[in-house]
Motif scaffolding. Structure first.
Motif, mmCIF file in Angstrom:
data_model
loop_
_atom_site.group_PDB
_atom_site.id
_atom_site.type_symbol
_atom_site.label_atom_id
_atom_site.label_comp_id
_atom_site.label_asym_id
_atom_site.label_seq_id
_atom_site.Cartn_x
_atom_site.Cartn_y
_atom_site.Cartn_z
ATOM 1 N N LEU A 123 0.825 -1.206 0.000
ATOM 2 C CA LEU A 123 0.000 0.000 0.000
ATOM 3 C C LEU A 123 0.863 1.261 0.000
ATOM 4 C CD1 LEU A 123 -2.864 -0.968 2.492
ATOM 5 C CD2 LEU A 123 -2.987 -0.824 0.002
ATOM 6 N N LEU A 124 1.930 1.267 0.793
ATOM 7 C CA LEU A 124 2.809 2.441 0.806
ATOM 8 C C LEU A 124 3.505 2.613 -0.532
ATOM 9 C CD1 LEU A 124 4.368 2.194 4.382
ATOM 10 C CD2 LEU A 124 2.717 3.887 3.554
ATOM 11 N N SER A 125 3.901 1.494 -1.152
ATOM 12 C CA SER A 125 4.549 1.568 -2.459
ATOM 13 C C SER A 125 3.588 2.092 -3.522
ATOM 14 C CB SER A 125 5.070 0.180 -2.852
ATOM 15 O OG SER A 125 5.576 0.182 -4.167
ATOM 16 N N MET A 126 2.339 1.648 -3.455
ATOM 17 C CA MET A 126 1.358 2.022 -4.482
ATOM 18 C C MET A 126 0.833 3.442 -4.306
ATOM 19 S SD MET A 126 -1.046 -1.374 -4.567
ATOM 20 C CE MET A 126 -0.433 -3.025 -4.942
ATOM 21 N N TYR A 127 0.563 3.845 -3.053
ATOM 22 C CA TYR A 127 -0.260 5.032 -2.854
ATOM 23 C C TYR A 127 0.377 6.154 -2.035
ATOM 24 C CZ TYR A 127 -3.963 1.924 -4.522
ATOM 25 O OH TYR A 127 -4.719 1.066 -5.280
ATOM 26 N N SER A 128 1.643 6.020 -1.671
ATOM 27 C CA SER A 128 2.254 7.090 -0.876
ATOM 28 C C SER A 128 2.297 8.397 -1.663
ATOM 29 C CB SER A 128 3.666 6.687 -0.434
ATOM 30 O OG SER A 128 4.488 6.402 -1.556
ATOM 31 N N SER A 129 2.446 8.312 -2.986
ATOM 32 C CA SER A 129 2.474 9.529 -3.809
ATOM 33 C C SER A 129 1.098 10.184 -3.894
ATOM 34 C CB SER A 129 2.966 9.195 -5.222
ATOM 35 O OG SER A 129 2.078 8.285 -5.860
ATOM 36 N N GLN A 130 0.042 9.462 -3.476
ATOM 37 C CA GLN A 130 -1.311 10.016 -3.511
ATOM 38 C C GLN A 130 -1.818 10.384 -2.118
ATOM 39 O OE1 GLN A 130 -2.592 6.567 -6.318
ATOM 40 N NE2 GLN A 130 -4.140 8.142 -6.600
ATOM 41 N N GLY A 131 -0.918 10.406 -1.148
ATOM 42 C CA GLY A 131 -1.289 10.914 0.157
ATOM 43 C C GLY A 131 -1.411 9.890 1.261
ATOM 44 N N LEU A 132 -1.286 8.598 0.958
ATOM 45 C CA LEU A 132 -1.391 7.586 2.010
ATOM 46 C C LEU A 132 -0.073 7.519 2.784
ATOM 47 C CD1 LEU A 132 -3.191 4.264 1.944
ATOM 48 C CD2 LEU A 132 -0.784 4.191 2.580
ATOM 49 N N THR A 133 -0.158 7.509 4.109
ATOM 50 C CA THR A 133 1.040 7.471 4.950
ATOM 51 C C THR A 133 0.963 6.293 5.918
ATOM 52 O OG1 THR A 133 0.114 8.832 6.734
ATOM 53 C CG2 THR A 133 1.104 9.999 4.859
ATOM 54 N N SER A 134 2.050 6.040 6.596
ATOM 55 C CA SER A 134 2.089 4.941 7.563
ATOM 56 C C SER A 134 1.108 5.172 8.707
ATOM 57 C CB SER A 134 3.513 4.781 8.113
ATOM 58 O OG SER A 134 3.973 5.993 8.681
ATOM 59 N N ALA A 135 0.751 6.431 8.961
ATOM 60 C CA ALA A 135 -0.219 6.733 10.022
ATOM 61 C C ALA A 135 -1.614 6.224 9.672
ATOM 62 C CB ALA A 135 -0.261 8.240 10.278
ATOM 63 N N ASP A 136 -1.896 6.026 8.376
ATOM 64 C CA ASP A 136 -3.210 5.536 7.942
ATOM 65 C C ASP A 136 -3.331 4.022 8.043
ATOM 66 O OD1 ASP A 136 -4.146 8.123 7.070
ATOM 67 O OD2 ASP A 136 -2.801 7.920 5.341
ATOM 68 N N LEU A 137 -2.190 3.334 8.157
ATOM 69 C CA LEU A 137 -2.204 1.874 8.053
ATOM 70 C C LEU A 137 -2.898 1.158 9.211
ATOM 71 C CD1 LEU A 137 1.358 1.257 6.556
ATOM 72 C CD2 LEU A 137 -0.853 1.237 5.376
ATOM 73 N N PRO A 138 -2.734 1.597 10.480
ATOM 74 C CA PRO A 138 -3.419 0.858 11.555
ATOM 75 C C PRO A 138 -4.929 0.753 11.351
ATOM 76 C CG PRO A 138 -1.750 2.314 12.474
ATOM 77 C CD PRO A 138 -1.840 2.643 11.017
ATOM 78 N N GLU A 139 -5.549 1.826 10.930
ATOM 79 C CA GLU A 139 -6.998 1.802 10.693
ATOM 80 C C GLU A 139 -7.349 0.822 9.576
ATOM 81 O OE1 GLU A 139 -10.639 4.773 9.252
ATOM 82 O OE2 GLU A 139 -8.571 5.505 9.331
ATOM 83 N N ILE A 140 -6.569 0.851 8.501
ATOM 84 C CA ILE A 140 -6.831 -0.034 7.361
ATOM 85 C C ILE A 140 -6.611 -1.488 7.755
ATOM 86 C CG2 ILE A 140 -6.032 -0.657 5.047
ATOM 87 C CD1 ILE A 140 -5.278 2.343 4.715
#
Length: 486
Positions: A397-414
């Motif tokens: 997910l970080l590889s795919m979407y970090s350029s679109q605003g997804l960060t490691s802080a979003d991962l626990p919820e996901i």
């Protein structure tokens, strides 16, 4: 002491000719008329779409007001229910479909304790939303038509316990004018927990404004008991080859998301070219298709089920057969023309309905991807949210979407959503995060709070947002030119 009054008012008499006289229903009488297989399945799927969005709302920690708004919108779309006073619609037909859908889903979700628990929670929430949303007259007529074993508190009891009731009702005058009902305290545990009732002798004194808790608890208790009885009777259906496959598919819906009523035919038919796909994948593809594109770019090959899943997605996206052949030939750069034509060209043409039985195959829905053709260790198809390990999913997910605003802080919820088995909700949350810069807020999903249920749906809505933004910028520029000209 007298029982809660059940006298039907004039509104009930006016509509006494209806087979289903009330919008609200405890579903204690099953449909006894003939039902077609098509009705059996259609009514259940329509209701399941609503229940699925309710469960998605739980997974996304929405407030009750947000859940209520989304549920009402889904009900209006899939299982509309006009009030009894409405005369321009066929109320009985609407309510008949509602009852059929409910009882079919009982058959589908009575099979395990987990399914029963989730079904009861979603159905009770749906009942609560309808109860809160309908008119006071509709509620009153429904309550008057049933006996909820509530004992009305007498004036003498109100006087005797006035100090205690005053704490609930905020003032002596309010106690005198407020109706109270007594029920066994075990029937209103939510009110006991919140200290909304006065307890005496095993009874809870419930003010009329909290009467709904009695109704909701009654609905839940009856449904739990009915599901247990249905589970015992279900083996009698095992030999019915018409119904069991339908029930089996319905029972998977909470896992995979309900098959979307969004149809690829609704796509705008805009064609895309082979050389556009790599860029489109970086901006508009869900994780399942982005993963396939990344693997294809890296390995210059996909195995059979990966080609099938990705090829049908691209076809539905708007890739013509000519452009598809160009795309796959260029992607499979390690093969000669003869090898490509011999081993792959036929299957590509077959997916477009140009070979074999010439069927027009649509793109696979999320449910199909989640439940069919399970991937092995060396496969690329499937759903990353279900089929990747937690560590691999985070990295992907970080590889795919970090350029679109997804960060490691979003991962626990996901990851928490994934762990609970709500894969389509996790995908929807990624959509919201990666499109936040285009105005998508948390909880909005792909529109009206809906969750993603089809990869092409994800891509289409993503592209529509981009087109709308481009159009808005263009209008601003054109407006600026006009102003400058003036």
């Amino acid at each position: 002491m007298e029982k809660l009054a059940k006298t039907a008012g004039p509104e009930v008499e006016q509509h006494s000719g209806l087979k289903y006289p009330h919008l609200l229903n405890l579903y204690d009488v099953p449909p006894l008329e003939d039902i077609t297989i098509e009705e059996f399945e259609t009514c259940a799927i329509d209701r399941l779409r609503v229940l699925s969005e309710i469960e998605s709302s739980f997974a996304r920690n929405r407030s009750f007001d947000e859940l209520k708004k989304i549920t009402i919108a889904q009900c209006n779309k899939h299982i509309p229910m006009a009030e009894t006073t409405a005369t321009t619609v066929d109320r009985d037909a609407q309510r008949r479909a509602d009852v059929i859908g409910h009882f079919v889903l009982r058959l589908a979700f009575c099979r395990s304790e987990e399914l029963r628990r989730r079904f009861v929670k979603a159905e009770t929430t749906l009942f609560r939303v309808r109860y809160d949303s309908c008119s006071g007259t509709e509620r009153k007529n429904f309550l008057n038509s049933r006996d909820f074993a509530s004992i009305q508190v007498t004036p003498d009891e109100k006087t005797l316990y006035a100090p205690q009731l005053q704490a609930l009702s905020f003032g002596n005058e309010r106690v005198a004018t407020t109706e109270f009902y007594k029920v066994k305290w075990t029937r209103v545990p939510d009110l006991v927990e919140r200290r909304k009732v006065f307890l005496r002798g095993g009874y809870a004194f419930v003010p009329s404004r909290e009467q709904s808790s009695i109704i909701f608890q009654e609905f839940q208790a009856r449904l739990e008991k009915a599901l247990e009885m249905t589970a015992k009777a279900l083996p009698r259906l095992d030999e019915d080859t018409r119904l069991m496959p339908v029930l089996g598919n319905l029972s998977q819906a909470f896992l995979a998301g309900v098959p979307s009523d969004w149809s690829p035919a609704e796509n705008n038919g805009e064609e895309i070219r082979a050389d556009m796909i790599d860029e489109l994948s970086r901006k508009h593809f869900p994780a399942c298709m982005r993963n396939l594109q990344d693997n294809l770019r890296r390995d210059h090959h996909l195995k059979h089920f990966g080609r099938l899943q990705y090829g049908l997605f691209l076809k539905t996206l708007g890739l013509s057969i000519e452009e598809a052949l160009l795309f796959w030939r260029k992607s499979f750069s390690g093969f000669t023309d003869d090898q490509f034509n011999k081993n792959y060209k036929y299957n590509i043409r077959h997916s477009y309905g140009l070979e074999g039985k010439r069927a027009n195959y649509p793109g696979k829905s999320c449910q199909q991807i989640l439940t069919s053709d399970q991937p092995g260790a060396t496969d690329s198809h499937g759903c990353p949210y279900r089929h990747f390990s937690p560590d691999n999913l985070q990295t992907a997910l970080l590889s795919m979407y970090s350029s679109q605003g997804l960060t490691s802080a979003d991962l626990p919820e996901i990851l928490s959503t994934v762990k609970a088995g709500h894969y389509h909700v996790a995908c929807t949350r990624v959509y919201e995060i990666t499109h936040a810069h285009q105005g998508v807020k948390k909880g909005e999903g792909i529109g009206s709070g809906e969750s993603v249920t089809h990869p092409n749906q994800y891509s289409k809505e993503s592209r529509n947002l981009e087109k709308a933004l481009i159009e808005e910028v263009k209008m601003e520029i054109d407006g600026g030119d006009v102003t400058m000209g003036v």
